[in-house]
Design a protein around this motif. Sequence first.
Motif, PDB file in Angstrom:
ATOM      1  N   LYS A  43      17.231 -10.848  20.471  1.00 45.76           N
ATOM      2  CA  LYS A  43      17.770 -12.136  20.889  1.00 45.76           C
ATOM      3  C   LYS A  43      18.497 -11.959  22.219  1.00 45.76           C
ATOM      4  CE  LYS A  43      16.661 -13.713  16.757  1.00 45.76           C
ATOM      5  NZ  LYS A  43      15.444 -14.533  16.560  1.00 45.76           N
ATOM      6  N   VAL A  44      18.298 -12.920  23.129  1.00 42.07           N
ATOM      7  CA  VAL A  44      18.926 -12.849  24.443  1.00 42.07           C
ATOM      8  C   VAL A  44      19.841 -14.056  24.630  1.00 42.07           C
ATOM      9  CG1 VAL A  44      18.526 -12.929  26.939  1.00 42.07           C
ATOM     10  CG2 VAL A  44      17.074 -11.495  25.479  1.00 42.07           C
ATOM     11  N   TYR A  45      21.055 -13.787  25.092  1.00 42.50           N
ATOM     12  CA  TYR A  45      22.051 -14.839  25.294  1.00 42.50           C
ATOM     13  C   TYR A  45      22.567 -14.791  26.732  1.00 42.50           C
ATOM     14  CZ  TYR A  45      22.162 -14.783  20.175  1.00 42.50           C
ATOM     15  OH  TYR A  45      21.820 -14.824  18.857  1.00 42.50           O
ATOM     16  N   LEU A  46      22.889 -15.967  27.247  1.00 45.42           N
ATOM     17  CA  LEU A  46      23.402 -16.082  28.607  1.00 45.42           C
ATOM     18  C   LEU A  46      24.667 -16.934  28.561  1.00 45.42           C
ATOM     19  CD1 LEU A  46      22.328 -15.017  31.337  1.00 45.42           C
ATOM     20  CD2 LEU A  46      21.298 -17.263  31.716  1.00 45.42           C
ATOM     21  N   LYS A  47      25.769 -16.341  28.982  1.00 44.71           N
ATOM     22  CA  LYS A  47      27.049 -17.070  29.010  1.00 44.71           C
ATOM     23  C   LYS A  47      27.157 -17.807  30.331  1.00 44.71           C
ATOM     24  CE  LYS A  47      31.957 -16.504  27.933  1.00 44.71           C
ATOM     25  NZ  LYS A  47      31.948 -17.743  27.096  1.00 44.71           N
ATOM     26  N   ASP A  48      27.209 -19.141  30.249  1.00 41.46           N
ATOM     27  CA  ASP A  48      27.088 -19.978  31.444  1.00 41.46           C
ATOM     28  C   ASP A  48      28.436 -20.170  32.129  1.00 41.46           C
ATOM     29  OD1 ASP A  48      26.413 -21.715  33.415  1.00 41.46           O
ATOM     30  OD2 ASP A  48      25.762 -23.347  32.098  1.00 41.46           O
ATOM     31  N   GLU A  49      28.756 -19.250  33.033  1.00 43.19           N
ATOM     32  CA  GLU A  49      30.015 -19.315  33.773  1.00 43.19           C
ATOM     33  C   GLU A  49      30.005 -20.360  34.884  1.00 43.19           C
ATOM     34  OE1 GLU A  49      33.029 -16.922  33.158  1.00 43.19           O
ATOM     35  OE2 GLU A  49      31.922 -17.679  31.427  1.00 43.19           O
ATOM     36  N   TRP A 188      23.521  -4.550  23.969  1.00 45.43           N
ATOM     37  CA  TRP A 188      23.831  -4.403  25.388  1.00 45.43           C
ATOM     38  C   TRP A 188      24.570  -5.634  25.893  1.00 45.43           C
ATOM     39  CZ3 TRP A 188      22.996  -0.037  28.141  1.00 45.43           C
ATOM     40  CH2 TRP A 188      22.011   0.869  27.712  1.00 45.43           C
ATOM     41  N   ILE A 189      25.491  -5.439  26.821  1.00 49.88           N
ATOM     42  CA  ILE A 189      25.986  -6.495  27.704  1.00 49.88           C
ATOM     43  C   ILE A 189      25.593  -6.083  29.115  1.00 49.88           C
ATOM     44  CG2 ILE A 189      27.995  -7.685  28.640  1.00 49.88           C
ATOM     45  CD1 ILE A 189      29.378  -7.342  25.959  1.00 49.88           C
ATOM     46  N   LEU A 215      27.252  -0.978  27.827  1.00 50.59           N
ATOM     47  CA  LEU A 215      27.388  -1.804  29.029  1.00 50.59           C
ATOM     48  C   LEU A 215      26.419  -1.327  30.097  1.00 50.59           C
ATOM     49  CD1 LEU A 215      28.935  -3.967  30.701  1.00 50.59           C
ATOM     50  CD2 LEU A 215      30.480  -2.122  31.413  1.00 50.59           C
ATOM     51  N   ALA A 216      25.564  -2.247  30.555  1.00 47.53           N
ATOM     52  CA  ALA A 216      24.637  -1.952  31.656  1.00 47.53           C
ATOM     53  C   ALA A 216      25.046  -2.776  32.872  1.00 47.53           C
ATOM     54  CB  ALA A 216      23.201  -2.291  31.261  1.00 47.53           C
ATOM     55  N   VAL A 217      25.093  -2.147  34.010  1.00 45.40           N
ATOM     56  CA  VAL A 217      25.401  -2.836  35.267  1.00 45.40           C
ATOM     57  C   VAL A 217      24.162  -2.804  36.148  1.00 45.40           C
ATOM     58  CG1 VAL A 217      26.766  -2.767  37.394  1.00 45.40           C
ATOM     59  CG2 VAL A 217      27.879  -2.405  35.178  1.00 45.40           C
ATOM     60  N   VAL A 218      23.781  -3.982  36.643  1.00 48.72           N
ATOM     61  CA  VAL A 218      22.639  -4.111  37.542  1.00 48.72           C
ATOM     62  C   VAL A 218      23.152  -4.213  38.977  1.00 48.72           C
ATOM     63  CG1 VAL A 218      21.019  -5.110  35.888  1.00 48.72           C
ATOM     64  CG2 VAL A 218      22.643  -6.610  37.032  1.00 48.72           C
ATOM     65  N   ASP A 219      22.400  -3.674  39.901  1.00 43.10           N
ATOM     66  CA  ASP A 219      22.885  -3.582  41.282  1.00 43.10           C
ATOM     67  C   ASP A 219      21.745  -3.861  42.248  1.00 43.10           C
ATOM     68  OD1 ASP A 219      25.219  -3.084  42.820  1.00 43.10           O
ATOM     69  OD2 ASP A 219      24.513  -1.076  43.332  1.00 43.10           O
ATOM     70  N   SER A 312      20.814  -7.911  19.793  1.00 49.71           N
ATOM     71  CA  SER A 312      21.084  -8.945  20.792  1.00 49.71           C
ATOM     72  C   SER A 312      21.512  -8.323  22.113  1.00 49.71           C
ATOM     73  CB  SER A 312      22.168  -9.905  20.290  1.00 49.71           C
ATOM     74  OG  SER A 312      23.375  -9.214  19.996  1.00 49.71           O
ATOM     75  N   ILE A 313      21.212  -9.042  23.180  1.00 50.18           N
ATOM     76  CA  ILE A 313      21.634  -8.670  24.529  1.00 50.18           C
ATOM     77  C   ILE A 313      22.300  -9.892  25.145  1.00 50.18           C
ATOM     78  CG2 ILE A 313      20.901  -7.924  26.827  1.00 50.18           C
ATOM     79  CD1 ILE A 313      18.551  -6.505  25.590  1.00 50.18           C
ATOM     80  N   VAL A 314      23.438  -9.677  25.788  1.00 50.81           N
ATOM     81  CA  VAL A 314      24.184 -10.776  26.412  1.00 50.81           C
ATOM     82  C   VAL A 314      24.340 -10.506  27.898  1.00 50.81           C
ATOM     83  CG1 VAL A 314      26.333 -12.099  26.413  1.00 50.81           C
ATOM     84  CG2 VAL A 314      25.500 -11.098  24.276  1.00 50.81           C
ATOM     85  N   SER A 315      24.177 -11.558  28.692  1.00 56.32           N
ATOM     86  CA  SER A 315      24.454 -11.458  30.117  1.00 56.32           C
ATOM     87  C   SER A 315      25.137 -12.735  30.579  1.00 56.32           C
ATOM     88  CB  SER A 315      23.168 -11.199  30.911  1.00 56.32           C
ATOM     89  OG  SER A 315      23.481 -10.833  32.241  1.00 56.32           O
TER      90      SER A 315
END
Length: 360
Positions: A43-49, A188-189, A215-219, A312-315
Amino acid sequence: MNSHTSRDRSWAEDAIRRIEAEAARSADTHLFQIPVPTGWAVKVYLKDESTHRTGSLKHRLARSLFLFGLVNGWIREDTTVVEASSGSTAVSEAYFAQLLGVPFIAVMTRTTSAEKIALIQQYGGSCHFVDDPSEVYAAAEDLARSTGGHYMDQFTYAERATDWRGNNNIAESIFSQLSLEEHPVPEWIVVGAGTGGTSATLGRYIRYHRYPTRLAVVDPERSAFFPAWQTPDVPAVGGPSRIEGIGRPRPEPSFIPAVIDHMIQVPDAASVAAARHLRSVAGLHAGPSTGTNLWGVWQLAAEMEAQGKAGSIVSLMCDPGDRYAASYGDDDWLASRGLDPAPAEAVLQELFATGKWPAP
């Protein structure tokens, strides 16, 4: 106590009350479940900031930085607040400066989107432009010195202005909103890094509460964050980021590599492609840094599926796409910068058709 100190203290107390009242009037941001390829257990979730009053993730940071400046006695009634910012932080800080009635100046590169510049000015802020991204720090310090003001310095203070233990930070919000989901503790976040403050808060919170979440950071391309994490003993040097709001030419003081479990370097064109793909599959119009997040999300999700792992993965959805209508939303603008999202869009289309990340 002299009258000047008493007056400063009284003003600061009222300023803190006004910021806290603004927060109390604000609901939390939504956590959306995003469509995934058919048959996936992930499941993939996106927190809408983007639903914050100033339209981005940086609203949280700006609130924390102003409170930090007030309790430290750095911001007073007559203080000019100065910030070095690529755009969204400056928009949010201009809003809080206007709320408190103090002047605000944003130091930024001339390539900052016209939409963000207009928003800063809409909130009563002024813009000071430099040509080279590496000049923003010194220019902001000089402006603060010449005006007798305060250099907010998000790149230094982002990681310490937010309480990483909780206190309604973004990490606490994510775990609270996931509590009734099928997989309430995410595998993952995934976040990007502009200052490094958000990844520091998330990484510390995960460890403090002893969650197994990674925690994964994309760059983006050319950013110094990825090499700083990959080889921490070697001084890292990067270049100007083409993905506005994330990536830096130097590792910033708020970037804490030790709390990061994994980093993914994302091609700039793939960031644009993933943001476009999000709009087509979920109807959410996001900026390019959200696309950077999602390119990493889809790789990690496909890897979990290939291994037969559910979870689940959240971004984060960092800001809205309409801020970039004249830049990342314009094909001619992209072409002029050598950015062609079509190949990466094809990768995501194949992923959703087959459920598997395409071979290189």
